[in-house]
Design an enzyme around this catalytic site. Sequence first.
Site, PDB file in Angstrom:
ATOM      1  N   SER A   1     -19.468   0.642  33.214  1.00 20.73           N
ATOM      2  CA  SER A   1     -19.824   1.301  31.958  1.00 20.73           C
ATOM      3  C   SER A   1     -21.339   1.404  31.813  1.00 20.73           C
ATOM      4  O   SER A   1     -22.092   0.568  32.337  1.00 20.73           O
ATOM      5  CB  SER A   1     -19.275   0.446  30.811  1.00 20.73           C
TER       6      SER A   1
ATOM      7  N   TYR B   1     -19.175  -7.460  26.230  1.00 18.87           N
ATOM      8  CA  TYR B   1     -18.386  -6.482  27.004  1.00 18.87           C
ATOM      9  C   TYR B   1     -19.208  -5.962  28.194  1.00 18.87           C
ATOM     10  O   TYR B   1     -18.749  -5.968  29.340  1.00 18.87           O
ATOM     11  CB  TYR B   1     -17.962  -5.325  26.087  1.00 18.87           C
TER      12      TYR B   1
ATOM     13  N   LYS C   1     -18.738  -6.355  32.451  1.00 19.15           N
ATOM     14  CA  LYS C   1     -18.724  -5.251  33.428  1.00 19.15           C
ATOM     15  C   LYS C   1     -19.749  -5.507  34.533  1.00 19.15           C
ATOM     16  O   LYS C   1     -19.484  -5.291  35.711  1.00 19.15           O
ATOM     17  CB  LYS C   1     -19.010  -3.920  32.730  1.00 19.15           C
TER      18      LYS C   1
HETATM   19  N1  NAD Z   1     -13.277   5.217  27.342  1.00 23.44           N
HETATM   20  C1  NAD Z   1     -14.572   5.135  27.583  1.00 23.44           C
HETATM   21  O1  NAD Z   1     -15.392   5.861  26.987  1.00 23.44           O
HETATM   22  C2  NAD Z   1     -15.089   4.147  28.613  1.00 23.44           C
HETATM   23  C3  NAD Z   1     -16.476   4.106  28.867  1.00 23.44           C
HETATM   24  C4  NAD Z   1     -16.944   3.205  29.816  1.00 23.44           C
HETATM   25  C5  NAD Z   1     -16.065   2.399  30.521  1.00 23.44           C
HETATM   26  N2  NAD Z   1     -14.741   2.443  30.247  1.00 23.44           N
HETATM   27  C6  NAD Z   1     -13.840   1.549  31.002  1.00 23.44           C
HETATM   28  O2  NAD Z   1     -12.788   2.315  31.552  1.00 23.44           O
HETATM   29  C7  NAD Z   1     -11.603   1.529  31.645  1.00 23.44           C
HETATM   30  C8  NAD Z   1     -10.448   2.278  31.007  1.00 23.44           C
HETATM   31  O3  NAD Z   1     -10.803   2.566  29.658  1.00 23.44           O
HETATM   32  P1  NAD Z   1      -9.829   3.333  28.659  1.00 23.44           P
HETATM   33  O4  NAD Z   1     -10.678   4.107  27.737  1.00 23.44           O
HETATM   34  O5  NAD Z   1      -8.739   4.000  29.396  1.00 23.44           O
HETATM   35  O6  NAD Z   1      -9.266   2.065  27.847  1.00 23.44           O
HETATM   36  P2  NAD Z   1      -7.788   1.717  27.384  1.00 23.44           P
HETATM   37  O7  NAD Z   1      -7.907   0.539  26.486  1.00 23.44           O
HETATM   38  O8  NAD Z   1      -7.072   2.922  26.887  1.00 23.44           O
HETATM   39  O9  NAD Z   1      -7.114   1.264  28.769  1.00 23.44           O
HETATM   40  C9  NAD Z   1      -7.235  -0.023  29.311  1.00 23.44           C
HETATM   41  C10 NAD Z   1      -5.833  -0.450  29.744  1.00 23.44           C
HETATM   42  O10 NAD Z   1      -5.916  -1.747  30.346  1.00 23.44           O
HETATM   43  C11 NAD Z   1      -4.883  -2.580  29.805  1.00 23.44           C
HETATM   44  N3  NAD Z   1      -5.414  -3.954  29.902  1.00 23.44           N
HETATM   45  C12 NAD Z   1      -6.490  -4.486  29.252  1.00 23.44           C
HETATM   46  N4  NAD Z   1      -6.695  -5.756  29.644  1.00 23.44           N
HETATM   47  C13 NAD Z   1      -5.721  -6.035  30.566  1.00 23.44           C
HETATM   48  C14 NAD Z   1      -5.399  -7.184  31.334  1.00 23.44           C
HETATM   49  N5  NAD Z   1      -6.095  -8.324  31.221  1.00 23.44           N
HETATM   50  N6  NAD Z   1      -4.344  -7.118  32.175  1.00 23.44           N
HETATM   51  C15 NAD Z   1      -3.604  -5.989  32.292  1.00 23.44           C
HETATM   52  N7  NAD Z   1      -3.866  -4.872  31.588  1.00 23.44           N
HETATM   53  C16 NAD Z   1      -4.912  -4.890  30.735  1.00 23.44           C
HETATM   54  C17 NAD Z   1      -4.626  -2.068  28.400  1.00 23.44           C
HETATM   55  O11 NAD Z   1      -3.325  -2.323  27.922  1.00 23.44           O
HETATM   56  C18 NAD Z   1      -4.871  -0.562  28.573  1.00 23.44           C
HETATM   57  O12 NAD Z   1      -3.677   0.112  28.909  1.00 23.44           O
HETATM   58  C19 NAD Z   1     -11.933   0.182  30.977  1.00 23.44           C
HETATM   59  O13 NAD Z   1     -12.249  -0.735  31.995  1.00 23.44           O
HETATM   60  C20 NAD Z   1     -13.158   0.506  30.140  1.00 23.44           C
HETATM   61  O14 NAD Z   1     -13.968  -0.628  29.973  1.00 23.44           O
HETATM   62  C21 NAD Z   1     -14.227   3.300  29.313  1.00 23.44           C
END
Ligand code: NAD
Length: 313
Positions: free
Chosen positions: A115, A138, A142
């Site tokens: 991120s 957070y 990462k």
């Molecule tokens: N959405 C954004 O703008 C953004 C930006 C930067 C980074 N990210 C990263 O991208 C990844 C996906 O993000 P997203 O927006 O799809 O989020 P999201 O919350 O929709 O998806 C994350 C998924 O991981 C599952 N999860 C969380 N912790 C878990 C664990 N310990 N064991 C098993 N499953 C687990 C959740 O149930 C969820 O389905 C994440 O790692 C997030 O940090 C997202």
Amino acid sequence: MATILVTGGAGFIGSVAVKTLLSNGYSVVVVDNLSKGKKDLVDSKAKFYELDLVDDLSKVFEENKIDAVIHFAAYKAVEESMENAVKYSSNITGTINLLNRMVEHNVKKIIFSSSAAVYGEEKGVISEDNETNPCNYYGFTKLECEKIIEWYGKVYGIGYVSLRYFNVAGDGGLKYMDPDAKNIFPIIMEVLVGKREKVVVFGNDYDTRDGTCIRDYIDVTDLVKAHILALDVDYNGVINLGTSKGVSVKELVDWTSEVIGKQVPFEYGDRRAGDPPTLIASNEKALKVLNWKPERSVKDMIKSTYDAYKQRV
Ligand SMILES: NC(=O)c1ccc[n+]([C@@H]2O[C@H](COP(=O)([O-])OP(=O)(O)OC[C@H]3O[C@@H](n4cnc5c(N)ncnc54)[C@H](O)[C@@H]3O)[C@@H](O)[C@H]2O)c1
């Protein structure tokens, strides 16, 4: 075709990745604890395990011949990470557990969701060479995962690409609606569908063209494509994923009113601690290393997200 383990495959980005991998001929195995994700977002052609990443993952690796891992699973709410570090530590311990199973089963490639939060309060156009200095737990989780993955790469010869996303938006065709809206895109959508009265824009006295914060929004479909390309690239390291174009929060509100043809009510609130005025990705490295180019504009993202919200509400 190769079998890819997608952690977090029931979430916003992961579910689009699962669908895209399947349509590109990959076999897909998903691990998700459904803490935020929804089982019905996971394509039924994927094999699904409801497990937490800190659980014993042996059977996932024993029952499937995994060729590579795309690791999305993580808790991602910045404010919550500053109140419940215990919960967010599992972003790190879960990643270590996953890597250990990969070592045991000789899996040699991981693509990791990192991120822009690793850069902390860096501002302007940010390249991968900028200093990393997370200002919330957070972002720290990462950055720690990136470093651990790099070490496992050195020690065990695991190939890795850590992709540092900027602001992910849009809809990848699954009509996703954020169950816990904390970011500006879903908040605007909730106002449009009547779930929220107005948008509060945090601060209008920043040193930017209209005083509101400038961010780099990347479409989820474009973002997922970069992961598919990263699976085959012979490169280990970190890569930013963004468009290199900044849009202010006020512009986003105005453009939404214009594109949807419906006024988005908003008001200005106080600044939020830790919000840098401008955060834009330099995406030169992604263009060069992955041969990737974002194709969708912010107006496309507004349209697709609104369509999803309209149908779900
Ligand atoms: N959405 C954004 O703008 C953004 C930006 C930067 C980074 N990210 C990263 O991208 C990844 C996906 O993000 P997203 O927006 O799809 O989020 P999201 O919350 O929709 O998806 C994350 C998924 O991981 C599952 N999860 C969380 N912790 C878990 C664990 N310990 N064991 C098993 N499953 C687990 C959740 O149930 C969820 O389905 C994440 O790692 C997030 O940090 C997202």
